[in-house]
Design a protein around this motif. Structure first.
Motif, PDB file in Angstrom:
ATOM      1  N   ARG A 141      -7.878   0.169  -8.122  1.00 24.46           N
ATOM      2  CA  ARG A 141      -8.983   0.824  -8.817  1.00 24.46           C
ATOM      3  C   ARG A 141      -9.262   0.108 -10.139  1.00 24.46           C
ATOM      4  NH1 ARG A 141      -6.723   6.772  -8.162  1.00 24.46           N
ATOM      5  NH2 ARG A 141      -6.163   6.263 -10.294  1.00 24.46           N
ATOM      6  N   PRO A 142     -10.431   0.337 -10.736  1.00 19.95           N
ATOM      7  CA  PRO A 142     -10.763  -0.313 -12.006  1.00 19.95           C
ATOM      8  C   PRO A 142      -9.750  -0.051 -13.121  1.00 19.95           C
ATOM      9  CG  PRO A 142     -12.733   0.638 -11.055  1.00 19.95           C
ATOM     10  CD  PRO A 142     -11.573   1.106 -10.206  1.00 19.95           C
ATOM     11  N   ASP A 143      -9.075   1.094 -13.094  1.00 20.82           N
ATOM     12  CA  ASP A 143      -8.091   1.396 -14.139  1.00 20.82           C
ATOM     13  C   ASP A 143      -6.722   0.779 -13.845  1.00 20.82           C
ATOM     14  OD1 ASP A 143      -7.075   2.997 -12.102  1.00 20.82           O
ATOM     15  OD2 ASP A 143      -7.282   4.878 -13.202  1.00 20.82           O
ATOM     16  N   GLY A 144      -6.621   0.014 -12.739  1.00 22.59           N
ATOM     17  CA  GLY A 144      -5.381  -0.653 -12.385  1.00 22.59           C
ATOM     18  C   GLY A 144      -4.481   0.157 -11.465  1.00 22.59           C
ATOM     19  N   ALA A 145      -4.804   1.424 -11.250  1.00 22.88           N
ATOM     20  CA  ALA A 145      -4.006   2.257 -10.338  1.00 22.88           C
ATOM     21  C   ALA A 145      -4.155   1.734  -8.906  1.00 22.88           C
ATOM     22  CB  ALA A 145      -4.457   3.708 -10.423  1.00 22.88           C
ATOM     23  N   ARG A 146      -3.123   1.965  -8.116  1.00 23.69           N
ATOM     24  CA  ARG A 146      -3.126   1.507  -6.731  1.00 23.69           C
ATOM     25  C   ARG A 146      -3.084   2.681  -5.774  1.00 23.69           C
ATOM     26  NH1 ARG A 146      -2.687  -2.370 -10.242  1.00 23.69           N
ATOM     27  NH2 ARG A 146      -2.057  -4.424  -9.568  1.00 23.69           N
ATOM     28  N   GLY A 184       3.435 -15.140  12.170  1.00 20.92           N
ATOM     29  CA  GLY A 184       2.991 -14.789  10.824  1.00 20.92           C
ATOM     30  C   GLY A 184       1.602 -14.197  10.751  1.00 20.92           C
ATOM     31  N   TYR A 185       1.031 -13.821  11.908  1.00 21.80           N
ATOM     32  CA  TYR A 185      -0.322 -13.261  11.944  1.00 21.80           C
ATOM     33  C   TYR A 185      -0.276 -11.745  12.049  1.00 21.80           C
ATOM     34  CZ  TYR A 185      -1.719 -18.039  12.835  1.00 21.80           C
ATOM     35  OH  TYR A 185      -1.900 -19.382  12.733  1.00 21.80           O
ATOM     36  N   GLY A 186      -1.205 -11.080  11.345  1.00 20.97           N
ATOM     37  CA  GLY A 186      -1.292  -9.631  11.420  1.00 20.97           C
ATOM     38  C   GLY A 186      -2.659  -9.148  10.992  1.00 20.97           C
ATOM     39  N   THR A 187      -2.979  -7.930  11.384  1.00 21.59           N
ATOM     40  CA  THR A 187      -4.232  -7.292  10.990  1.00 21.59           C
ATOM     41  C   THR A 187      -3.952  -5.845  10.610  1.00 21.59           C
ATOM     42  OG1 THR A 187      -4.766  -6.608  13.244  1.00 21.59           O
ATOM     43  CG2 THR A 187      -5.671  -8.722  12.507  1.00 21.59           C
ATOM     44  N   LEU A 188      -4.839  -5.296   9.800  1.00 19.84           N
ATOM     45  CA  LEU A 188      -4.745  -3.901   9.408  1.00 19.84           C
ATOM     46  C   LEU A 188      -6.156  -3.353   9.266  1.00 19.84           C
ATOM     47  CD1 LEU A 188      -3.129  -1.410   8.358  1.00 19.84           C
ATOM     48  CD2 LEU A 188      -3.369  -2.411   6.064  1.00 19.84           C
ATOM     49  N   LEU A 189      -6.453  -2.277   9.981  1.00 20.80           N
ATOM     50  CA  LEU A 189      -7.699  -1.551   9.800  1.00 20.80           C
ATOM     51  C   LEU A 189      -7.450  -0.513   8.710  1.00 20.80           C
ATOM     52  CD1 LEU A 189     -10.588  -0.851  10.566  1.00 20.80           C
ATOM     53  CD2 LEU A 189      -9.669   0.635  12.350  1.00 20.80           C
ATOM     54  N   VAL A 190      -8.204  -0.600   7.633  1.00 23.65           N
ATOM     55  CA  VAL A 190      -7.994   0.259   6.468  1.00 23.65           C
ATOM     56  C   VAL A 190      -9.016   1.387   6.466  1.00 23.65           C
ATOM     57  CG1 VAL A 190      -8.001   0.317   3.943  1.00 23.65           C
ATOM     58  CG2 VAL A 190      -7.108  -1.683   5.145  1.00 23.65           C
ATOM     59  N   GLN A 191      -8.538   2.603   6.271  1.00 25.47           N
ATOM     60  CA  GLN A 191      -9.385   3.771   6.062  1.00 25.47           C
ATOM     61  C   GLN A 191      -9.102   4.238   4.632  1.00 25.47           C
ATOM     62  OE1 GLN A 191     -11.732   5.197   8.175  1.00 25.47           O
ATOM     63  NE2 GLN A 191     -12.237   6.464   6.412  1.00 25.47           N
ATOM     64  N   ALA A 192      -9.968   3.859   3.707  1.00 22.86           N
ATOM     65  CA  ALA A 192      -9.749   4.131   2.283  1.00 22.86           C
ATOM     66  C   ALA A 192     -10.131   5.559   1.912  1.00 22.86           C
ATOM     67  CB  ALA A 192     -10.560   3.154   1.441  1.00 22.86           C
ATOM     68  N   PRO A 193      -9.472   6.123   0.907  1.00 26.92           N
ATOM     69  CA  PRO A 193      -9.816   7.467   0.441  1.00 26.92           C
ATOM     70  C   PRO A 193     -11.214   7.534  -0.183  1.00 26.92           C
ATOM     71  CG  PRO A 193      -7.688   6.772  -0.459  1.00 26.92           C
ATOM     72  CD  PRO A 193      -8.289   5.599   0.240  1.00 26.92           C
ATOM     73  N   GLN A 194     -11.684   6.421  -0.755  1.00 27.71           N
ATOM     74  CA  GLN A 194     -12.988   6.364  -1.416  1.00 27.71           C
ATOM     75  C   GLN A 194     -13.797   5.208  -0.829  1.00 27.71           C
ATOM     76  OE1 GLN A 194     -12.713   6.471  -5.759  1.00 27.71           O
ATOM     77  NE2 GLN A 194     -10.569   7.058  -5.546  1.00 27.71           N
ATOM     78  N   VAL A 199      -7.487  -5.968  -3.854  1.00 32.09           N
ATOM     79  CA  VAL A 199      -6.366  -5.552  -3.015  1.00 32.09           C
ATOM     80  C   VAL A 199      -5.139  -6.385  -3.347  1.00 32.09           C
ATOM     81  CG1 VAL A 199      -7.780  -4.775  -1.069  1.00 32.09           C
ATOM     82  CG2 VAL A 199      -6.987  -7.133  -1.140  1.00 32.09           C
ATOM     83  N   GLY A 200      -3.983  -5.853  -2.989  1.00 28.58           N
ATOM     84  CA  GLY A 200      -2.729  -6.575  -3.104  1.00 28.58           C
ATOM     85  C   GLY A 200      -1.823  -6.167  -1.957  1.00 28.58           C
ATOM     86  N   VAL A 201      -0.881  -7.016  -1.618  1.00 32.79           N
ATOM     87  CA  VAL A 201       0.081  -6.728  -0.550  1.00 32.79           C
ATOM     88  C   VAL A 201       1.487  -6.918  -1.102  1.00 32.79           C
ATOM     89  CG1 VAL A 201       0.967  -7.481   1.704  1.00 32.79           C
ATOM     90  CG2 VAL A 201      -1.499  -7.383   1.307  1.00 32.79           C
ATOM     91  N   THR A 202       2.348  -5.928  -0.824  1.00 35.70           N
ATOM     92  CA  THR A 202       3.752  -5.998  -1.193  1.00 35.70           C
ATOM     93  C   THR A 202       4.607  -5.753   0.037  1.00 35.70           C
ATOM     94  OG1 THR A 202       3.818  -3.632  -1.744  1.00 35.70           O
ATOM     95  CG2 THR A 202       3.347  -5.162  -3.558  1.00 35.70           C
ATOM     96  N   ALA A 244      10.142   0.418   5.384  1.00 39.40           N
ATOM     97  CA  ALA A 244       9.377   0.759   6.586  1.00 39.40           C
ATOM     98  C   ALA A 244       8.673   2.097   6.402  1.00 39.40           C
ATOM     99  CB  ALA A 244      10.296   0.802   7.796  1.00 39.40           C
ATOM    100  N   GLY A 245       7.411   2.146   6.761  1.00 41.80           N
ATOM    101  CA  GLY A 245       6.613   3.358   6.586  1.00 41.80           C
ATOM    102  C   GLY A 245       5.849   3.397   5.287  1.00 41.80           C
ATOM    103  N   GLY A 246       6.192   2.529   4.340  1.00 38.68           N
ATOM    104  CA  GLY A 246       5.467   2.438   3.083  1.00 38.68           C
ATOM    105  C   GLY A 246       6.063   3.248   1.959  1.00 38.68           C
ATOM    106  N   SER A 247       5.502   3.045   0.775  1.00 33.34           N
ATOM    107  CA  SER A 247       5.939   3.702  -0.456  1.00 33.34           C
ATOM    108  C   SER A 247       4.752   4.398  -1.108  1.00 33.34           C
ATOM    109  CB  SER A 247       6.483   2.668  -1.445  1.00 33.34           C
ATOM    110  OG  SER A 247       7.609   2.025  -0.915  1.00 33.34           O
ATOM    111  N   PRO A 248       5.000   5.400  -1.955  1.00 29.66           N
ATOM    112  CA  PRO A 248       3.908   6.047  -2.673  1.00 29.66           C
ATOM    113  C   PRO A 248       3.263   5.134  -3.718  1.00 29.66           C
ATOM    114  CG  PRO A 248       5.969   7.285  -2.944  1.00 29.66           C
ATOM    115  CD  PRO A 248       6.275   6.066  -2.154  1.00 29.66           C
ATOM    116  N   SER A 249       4.013   4.143  -4.205  1.00 29.26           N
ATOM    117  CA  SER A 249       3.493   3.152  -5.140  1.00 29.26           C
ATOM    118  C   SER A 249       4.291   1.857  -4.911  1.00 29.26           C
ATOM    119  CB  SER A 249       3.626   3.629  -6.585  1.00 29.26           C
ATOM    120  OG  SER A 249       4.968   3.840  -6.916  1.00 29.26           O
ATOM    121  N   PRO A 250       3.748   0.721  -5.348  1.00 25.96           N
ATOM    122  CA  PRO A 250       4.454  -0.543  -5.109  1.00 25.96           C
ATOM    123  C   PRO A 250       5.851  -0.557  -5.737  1.00 25.96           C
ATOM    124  CG  PRO A 250       2.210  -0.950  -5.878  1.00 25.96           C
ATOM    125  CD  PRO A 250       2.472   0.516  -6.047  1.00 25.96           C
ATOM    126  N   THR A 251       6.814  -1.089  -4.986  1.00 27.88           N
ATOM    127  CA  THR A 251       8.183  -1.217  -5.495  1.00 27.88           C
ATOM    128  C   THR A 251       8.604  -2.674  -5.635  1.00 27.88           C
ATOM    129  OG1 THR A 251       9.181  -1.122  -3.294  1.00 27.88           O
ATOM    130  CG2 THR A 251       8.841   0.988  -4.438  1.00 27.88           C
TER     131      THR A 251
END
Length: 98
Positions: A33-38, A50-60, A68-71, A75-82
Motif C-alpha cells: 500500500r502507499p503507506d508501506g503496509a503489506r 523454478g517456475y510458478g504462478t499465482l492468481l491473486v484476489q486482492a482485498p482492494q 508487490v514483493g515476494v518473501t 508453509a501456509g503463509g504469515s500475517p506479515s513478512p518474516t
C-alpha cells in the motif's frame, strides 16, 4: 512478472528461475500500500525448474497498491513478512500516449 487490471481485484504473478523451497516453506506475495503496509496476496510454490504462478484476489482494487514483493514464509503463509524481500517491484501508471 505481475499482470493486473487497475480497477479489478485480480492479478497474476508469473515467476521463473526461483529455487524450490523446502516442504515447510512457501513463497508469499505481498501487495504494498502507499503507506508501506503489506497485505497478503497469497502463497505459491515453484516446480523443479523454478517456475510458478499465482492468481491473486486482492482485498482492494489493484490501483490501491503501489507494488508487490515476494518473501519465503512458513508453509501456509504469515500475517506479515518474516524474511527479507526476494523479488518485487512497483506498479507504473499506464499512460494514454500513442
Amino acid at each position: 512478472r505481475f499482470y493486473l487490471a487497475p480497477d479489478s481485484h485480480r492479478g497474476v504473478l508469473v515467476v521463473a528461475d526461483m529455487p524450490p523451497l523446502a516442504p515447510e516453506r512457501d513463497y508469499q506475495l505481498w501487495l504494498i500500500r502507499p503507506d508501506g503496509a503489506r497485505e497478503s496476496g497469497g502463497t505459491f510454490r515453484v516446480d523443479s525448474g523454478g517456475y510458478g504462478t499465482l492468481l491473486v484476489q486482492a482485498p482492494q482494487p489493484m490501483r490501491q497498491y503501489t507494488g508487490v514483493g515476494v518473501t519465503a514464509e512458513p508453509a501456509g503463509g504469515s500475517p506479515s513478512p518474516t524474511t527479507s524481500r526476494l523479488i518485487g517491484g512497483t506498479f507504473e501508471q499506464a499512460r494514454d500516449e500513442y
